[in-house]
Design an enzyme around this catalytic site. Sequence first.
Site, PDB file in Angstrom:
ATOM      1  N   ASP A 169      10.105  12.762  -5.227  1.00 44.79           N
ATOM      2  CA  ASP A 169       9.654  11.957  -4.079  1.00 44.79           C
ATOM      3  C   ASP A 169      10.631  10.811  -3.828  1.00 44.79           C
ATOM      4  O   ASP A 169      10.226   9.651  -3.686  1.00 44.79           O
ATOM      5  CB  ASP A 169       8.246  11.426  -4.328  1.00 44.79           C
ATOM      6  CG  ASP A 169       7.554  11.018  -3.031  1.00 44.79           C
ATOM      7  OD1 ASP A 169       8.046  11.401  -1.956  1.00 44.79           O
ATOM      8  OD2 ASP A 169       6.526  10.318  -3.092  1.00 44.79           O
ATOM      9  N   TYR A 181       0.844  -1.185   0.000  1.00 44.47           N
ATOM     10  CA  TYR A 181       0.000   0.000   0.000  1.00 44.47           C
ATOM     11  C   TYR A 181       0.882   1.237   0.000  1.00 44.47           C
ATOM     12  O   TYR A 181       1.983   1.231   0.537  1.00 44.47           O
ATOM     13  CB  TYR A 181      -0.900   0.049   1.246  1.00 44.47           C
ATOM     14  CG  TYR A 181      -1.917  -1.062   1.350  1.00 44.47           C
ATOM     15  CD1 TYR A 181      -3.158  -0.948   0.729  1.00 44.47           C
ATOM     16  CD2 TYR A 181      -1.645  -2.212   2.086  1.00 44.47           C
ATOM     17  CE1 TYR A 181      -4.096  -1.959   0.838  1.00 44.47           C
ATOM     18  CE2 TYR A 181      -2.579  -3.228   2.202  1.00 44.47           C
ATOM     19  CZ  TYR A 181      -3.805  -3.104   1.576  1.00 44.47           C
ATOM     20  OH  TYR A 181      -4.733  -4.097   1.684  1.00 44.47           O
TER      21      TYR A 181
END
Length: 980
Positions: free
Chosen positions: A778, A661
């Site tokens: 990121d 996730y």
Amino acid sequence: MAAARAPWLWWWVVVVVGVAVAEAASGGGGGGDGEGKALMGVKAGFGNAANALVDWDGGADHCAWRGVTCDNASFAVLALNLSNLNLGGEISPAIGELKNLQFVDLKGNKLTGQIPDEIGDCISLKYLDLSGNLLYGDIPFSISKLKQLEELILKNNQLTGPIPSTLSQIPNLKTLDLAQNQLTGDIPRLIYWNEVLQYLGLRGNSLTGTLSPDMCQLTGLWYFDVRGNNLTGTIPESIGNCTSFEILDISYNQISGEIPYNIGFLQVATLSLQGNRLTGKIPDVIGLMQALAVLDLSENELVGPIPSILGNLSYTGKLYLHGNKLTGVIPPELGNMSKLSYLQLNDNELVGTIPAELGKLEELFELNLANNNLQGPIPANISSCTALNKFNVYGNKLNGSIPAGFQKLESLTYLNLSSNNFKGNIPSELGHIINLDTLDLSYNEFSGPVPATIGDLEHLLELNLSKNHLDGPVPAEFGNLRSVQVIDMSNNNLSGSLPEELGQLQNLDSLILNNNNLVGEIPAQLANCFSLNNLNLSYNNLSGHVPMAKNFSKFPMESFLGNPLLHVYCQDSSCGHSHGQRVNISKTAIACIILGFIILLCVLLLAIYKTNQPQPLVKGSDKPVQGPPKLVVLQMDMAIHTYEDIMRLTENLSEKYIIGYGASSTVYKCELKSGKAIAVKRLYSQYNHSLREFETELETIGSIRHRNLVSLHGFSLSPHGNLLFYDYMENGSLWDLLHGPSKKVKLNWDTRLRIAVGAAQGLAYLHHDCNPRIIHRDVKSSNILLDENFEAHLSDFGIAKCVPSAKSHASTYVLGTIGYIDPEYARTSRLNEKSDVYSFGIVLLELLTGKKAVDNESNLHQLILSKADDNTVMEAVDSEVSVTCTDMGLVRKAFQLALLCTKRHPSDRPTMHEVARVLLSLLPASAMTTPKTVDYSRLLASTTTAADMRGHDVTDIGDNSSSDEQWFVRFGEVISKHTM
């Protein structure tokens, strides 16, 4: 007669010379086999020297052995540098046989046992560093025999007993560092009569006694540190005579009495007296100490007002007065301290208002005024402190409203206004302080609705608005708080239903909404908050049923009390019926539920059937009326697959195929018809811009190929959901291996270094060799994936914007993860290649320490900076690195590189090409084109004394290659907080 004696004289000369040669050959005069045997004796004492000292094989040329430096003429051993090699065992008494030894450095190993008395036989020794080991026992008196010794460094061991007074008999001793041991007894007064002593480090022991007036006899002593001992008594009245002191730290002892007036005669840069039992007032004369950079009088029992003359300290950067009993007002003159970056006045008894003059402190980084009796409003011009990172006024009597100008504080990460008397609405402008990670407005009198703009604070970790008079709904925009861990809005007047968007908060740990007027059902989407451990929805007007998801079963009945219309399913006897909640369901209700479920199932099957029917295109449009999404194939291994194939192979993205996730996606494993596995990433949100623009971006990303980048194989974009198809990586993410719950695989040093090299090369390709060039935005450990061979592959660069081939490579697209984001972003709201470099530096620190970038309130970067300031960085090394690395010097270089990458100013950071090149130079010699060598004679020649090391850490970079050496010189030493 003379002629008759000549042959006898000649033979006498031959005999004398022969004896001298024989003595030299046997080691009696310097080098030779004797010292080689002594070195082998030293090696025998080490328990694990086989790998680190593989060339110490007893061969004839001991001067060529690792860490050994000899005299060019006599071949006598002059220097022994075996630092940071992870050596165990003990220091052998054989070291005393090396009579010509001048330099010994064994720091940063795991040596145990006692320091051998034979060390005193090394009569030529000038430098002895045994720090950072596990040595125990007393400091041997034999060290006092080393009359040439200039530097004695034994810090960070487990040494016990008293400090030998005989150390005062070493006439040339300039540096004495015994910090962080377990030494006891008094500080020998004779130490203070060593005329050449310059550096005295005794912090972190258990020394007793008092501060001797003789401490000022040392006219050359500039560093005096006895922090963290058990010293008692008072500060000597003669302290003003210590005119050579630059650093004076007597903090965290049991010193009592008043601060002597003549302390103002000192010209120190650091005066640290905190954590004692000092009483009385702060002497005004301290305001005349113009050289002060750090003044710390905190955590004492000082009384009276803060002297306004402290405003004259124009070069002071840190002023700590917290934790005393100071009274009066905050002097407006403190606004004249133009260099001030830290001002901590919390936990005193100060009154009055916050002076507006503090708004002149342009370099102020932290302002803490908590737990005083301050009144009035927050001055509007505090918003002029644009460098402000932390602002805390908790526990005062402040009133008024929050200045709208706070939106200018772009660097602010911590804002605590709790437990005051603030009123009015919460300004929507707070949502513009995009780097906030903590917002605490609890225990005030705020009213009105909760601003939806708070949902823009994507880096927020903690939000506390409890104990106010807020009304209106919980904003649906809170679903954008992807980093948030705690939301507390209890004890307000909130109404409306809970937004289902809260189910998007993957990191949410605590959701506290009790004692409000919330209505409606608990959204089933909250079951998607897999990190949720604390839920309190009690005393509202909620109805319906508590979701029966597995993670909801852990919440106690108390979480749902006071909601008369809410049905709670009991899963064990522990919930009971004593609280008046409805727990029984009638047979009629059960029948209705079953019937409703059957109807819902029929509708669902019909919808699936219609969805799978081919639909014609709308005329003039590239979008079908309805129908299955198209699958865009970017690599041949997916060429024979359709969208329906992917759904069939994953059973419509069944939960059993989930492998991970993220904050914005769920990842599934899919095995293609060919048997090859791919990763399917399902994005939570739709693309907000042109669908065609997004497709073009993905096609560009799919064309990028590099061995250290995760390849995009294809994608599918539709209202049904956006799917991206990537390489499948057998060993998951670096984050999982470093921080995951299982940690099944232990990463040794070589593997970690190869991971760092691979990730650096992938990022360097994006920055410098890719067309168009790409900023990742990121970079983090969870975006570094590892294949079956633990080769690093950088992922998620597809969400970055492409950088055009222009002079400027900046962009305003907001991305990043808390803990990894460049601080410069807070000031400019712009990210560039150097922002990625900063994030990579944080990942490198994770690899070296095994710690998370952010863990609760702990920040890894700040932790390493504090250890760098104390020169204890190597204490943070992960144990698996320490055990498996044979040369801890490489680890230190990696720390240096990480700190270079995370320098405050982007222009001071290296490029990713430079980072990758330096990391490559640290790989084992077998992986390099040219073997590495270390020139220890250069080290010996350039050994810096303590007097020359003020504020710097001396680290041997080695001679990997001339270009690497120039690179390190270019960016300078970094183990100094002033250069971060």
